[in-house]
Write a protein that holds these residues in place. Structure first.
Motif, PDB file in Angstrom:
ATOM      1  N   ARG A 295       0.835  -1.203   0.000  1.00 28.88           N
ATOM      2  CA  ARG A 295       0.000   0.000   0.000  1.00 28.88           C
ATOM      3  C   ARG A 295       0.874   1.260   0.000  1.00 28.88           C
ATOM      4  O   ARG A 295       0.598   2.223  -0.730  1.00 28.88           O
ATOM      5  N   LYS A 296       1.931   1.280   0.817  1.00 28.88           N
ATOM      6  CA  LYS A 296       2.840   2.431   0.816  1.00 28.88           C
ATOM      7  C   LYS A 296       3.447   2.645  -0.570  1.00 28.88           C
ATOM      8  O   LYS A 296       3.611   3.780  -1.025  1.00 28.88           O
ATOM      9  N   THR A 297       3.798   1.547  -1.219  1.00 24.30           N
ATOM     10  CA  THR A 297       4.407   1.632  -2.547  1.00 24.30           C
ATOM     11  C   THR A 297       3.433   2.222  -3.558  1.00 24.30           C
ATOM     12  O   THR A 297       3.779   3.141  -4.321  1.00 24.30           O
ATOM     13  N   ILE A 298       2.214   1.711  -3.583  1.00 26.78           N
ATOM     14  CA  ILE A 298       1.212   2.210  -4.526  1.00 26.78           C
ATOM     15  C   ILE A 298       0.923   3.685  -4.267  1.00 26.78           C
ATOM     16  O   ILE A 298       0.835   4.493  -5.203  1.00 26.78           O
ATOM     17  N   GLU A 299       0.796   4.060  -3.007  1.00 25.60           N
ATOM     18  CA  GLU A 299       0.527   5.455  -2.671  1.00 25.60           C
ATOM     19  C   GLU A 299       1.665   6.360  -3.145  1.00 25.60           C
ATOM     20  O   GLU A 299       1.428   7.490  -3.594  1.00 25.60           O
ATOM     21  N   TRP A 300       2.914   5.871  -3.058  1.00 25.44           N
ATOM     22  CA  TRP A 300       4.046   6.677  -3.516  1.00 25.44           C
ATOM     23  C   TRP A 300       3.935   6.942  -5.015  1.00 25.44           C
ATOM     24  O   TRP A 300       4.130   8.077  -5.472  1.00 25.44           O
ATOM     25  N   TYR A 301       3.617   5.899  -5.799  1.00 31.47           N
ATOM     26  CA  TYR A 301       3.494   6.088  -7.248  1.00 31.47           C
ATOM     27  C   TYR A 301       2.326   7.012  -7.584  1.00 31.47           C
ATOM     28  O   TYR A 301       2.393   7.783  -8.557  1.00 31.47           O
ATOM     29  N   LEU A 302       1.274   6.968  -6.793  1.00 35.52           N
ATOM     30  CA  LEU A 302       0.119   7.827  -7.050  1.00 35.52           C
ATOM     31  C   LEU A 302       0.423   9.299  -6.778  1.00 35.52           C
ATOM     32  O   LEU A 302      -0.106  10.183  -7.471  1.00 35.52           O
ATOM     33  N   ILE A 303       1.256   9.586  -5.786  1.00 27.90           N
ATOM     34  CA  ILE A 303       1.538  10.987  -5.461  1.00 27.90           C
ATOM     35  C   ILE A 303       2.793  11.502  -6.160  1.00 27.90           C
ATOM     36  O   ILE A 303       3.195  12.642  -5.946  1.00 27.90           O
ATOM     37  N   ASN A 304       3.393  10.676  -7.019  1.00 28.65           N
ATOM     38  CA  ASN A 304       4.579  11.096  -7.773  1.00 28.65           C
ATOM     39  C   ASN A 304       4.373  10.864  -9.274  1.00 28.65           C
ATOM     40  O   ASN A 304       5.203  10.209  -9.937  1.00 28.65           O
ATOM     41  N   PRO A 305       3.302  11.421  -9.832  1.00 26.13           N
ATOM     42  CA  PRO A 305       3.031  11.198 -11.264  1.00 26.13           C
ATOM     43  C   PRO A 305       4.101  11.796 -12.171  1.00 26.13           C
ATOM     44  O   PRO A 305       4.356  11.272 -13.257  1.00 26.13           O
ATOM     45  N   ALA A 306       4.735  12.883 -11.729  1.00 25.96           N
ATOM     46  CA  ALA A 306       5.770  13.498 -12.565  1.00 25.96           C
ATOM     47  C   ALA A 306       6.954  12.545 -12.745  1.00 25.96           C
ATOM     48  O   ALA A 306       7.515  12.434 -13.841  1.00 25.96           O
TER      49      ALA A 306
END
Length: 319
Positions: A295-306
């Motif tokens: 979940r932490k990993t997915i959330e990181w990719y979601l908040i780092n779209p750039a």
């Protein structure tokens, strides 16, 4: 994307110095040792993607074998200039992979589809049996490191870890590839039946383990580092889809994007780490479960779209 971009945060730490040097460049390595005078070396530099090693093994031989040899030689030259006391405290920590061991019996082959608990695990004494050019090159580098200890006395330690995942992972790896493909509406490719089993280790747990080994590990020892998370590939992909269904819902389920593709040659069926030596001797345990780490990993990719977009704008095309 360059390595510098992933290391921009280091500018906040005035004790950190970044040098971008080819591991096979003996002259530049000598300069780095002479200029910075390290107390230890942690050797993580490697070509690491199995699929690319199958289609083009040259870089893997050059970086993982020749590069390790070159780094060992540069380290030896520097180590021999140290005082007796400094030599005793110096460490060369070589970070390797569980893939050097080959693969393990799979529950489907044992007539047991419900549990892996009674099946064997990789231990530090498991014989090497690499299957791919990647794992063979890493096995070779492990042997070189042990030889430099036995022949020359260089104080070395080796760790073999299971599959890492977490923020900043390049999307040639399964978890970031699935996350980014799912969000882009692309197919989610699964090799074979998706029944290959891997032990998953959150990257920050691995980092904590590496530091523990560097500070408290014994010279000449090998330590297996695992996350205690055996999962089939299809389980991993479906878990990602389920989390995305909650965090980024759309009209259909993400799992509908799953597609099955021809398995790769020599694909190992199961990896599983016995990390009891790390626990018993160095008091290390992973802090993340697979569920919390994923979940932490997915959330990181979601908040780092750039970051994700920059990777996709480069030469990498979601292979």
């Amino acid at each position: 994307m360059t390595v510098h971009e992933n290391l921009n945060f280091l500018s906040n730490f005035n004790m950190v110095i970044h040098e971008q040097v080819d591991i096979c460049d003996r002259v530049e390595l000598a300069r780095v040792f002479t200029q910075h005078k390290p107390d230890a070396v942690m050797h993580l530099a490697a070509e690491s993607h199995v699929d690319r090693s199958i289609t083009g093994s040259t870089d893997f031989i050059q970086t993982n074998i020749v590069g390790t040899y070159t780094l060992l030689e540069a380290t030896m030259e520097y180590w021999n200039t140290l005082s007796t006391d400094a030599k005793k405290t110096f460490r060369f920590h070589h970070i390797s992979t569980d893939e050097v061991y080959g693969d393990l019996p799979h529950p489907d082959e044992q007539g047991d589809h419900s549990s892996n608990k009674e099946l064997p695990l990789f231990t530090e004494d498991t014989a090497y049996a690499p299957s791919s050019p990647y794992s063979a090159s890493k096995a070779s580098s492990d042997h070189l490191v042990r030889a430099w200890l036995r022949t020359y006395g260089l104080p070395t330690i080796i760790t073999n870890c299971s599959n890492n995942y977490g923020p900043y992972q390049f999307p040639e790896k399964l978890i970031p590839l699935v996350i980014m493909n799912a969000l882009d509406g692309k197919l989610l490719p699964i090799y074979g039946k998706g029944d290959q089993i891997r032990d998953w280790l959150y990257v920050e747990d691995h980092a904590r383990a590496l530091y523990k080994v560097l500070r408290a590990g014994k010279i000449g020892e090998t330590y297996n580092i695992g996350g205690h998370n055996e999962k089939r590939n299809i389980e991993v992909v479906k878990a990602i889809c389920s989390i995305l269904d909650i965090l980024v819902p759309k009209g259909t389920l993400y799992a509908e994007q799953i597609t099955y593709v021809t398995d790769r040659p020599g694909h190992d069926r199961r990896y599983a780490i016995d990390a009891s030596k790390m626990s018993n001797e160095l008091n290390w345990q992973p802090q993340e479960t697979f569920e919390t780490g994923l979940r932490k990993t997915i959330e990181w990719y979601l908040i780092n779209p750039a970051w994700c977009q920059h990777v996709q704008d480069g030469s990498y095309q979601s292979e």
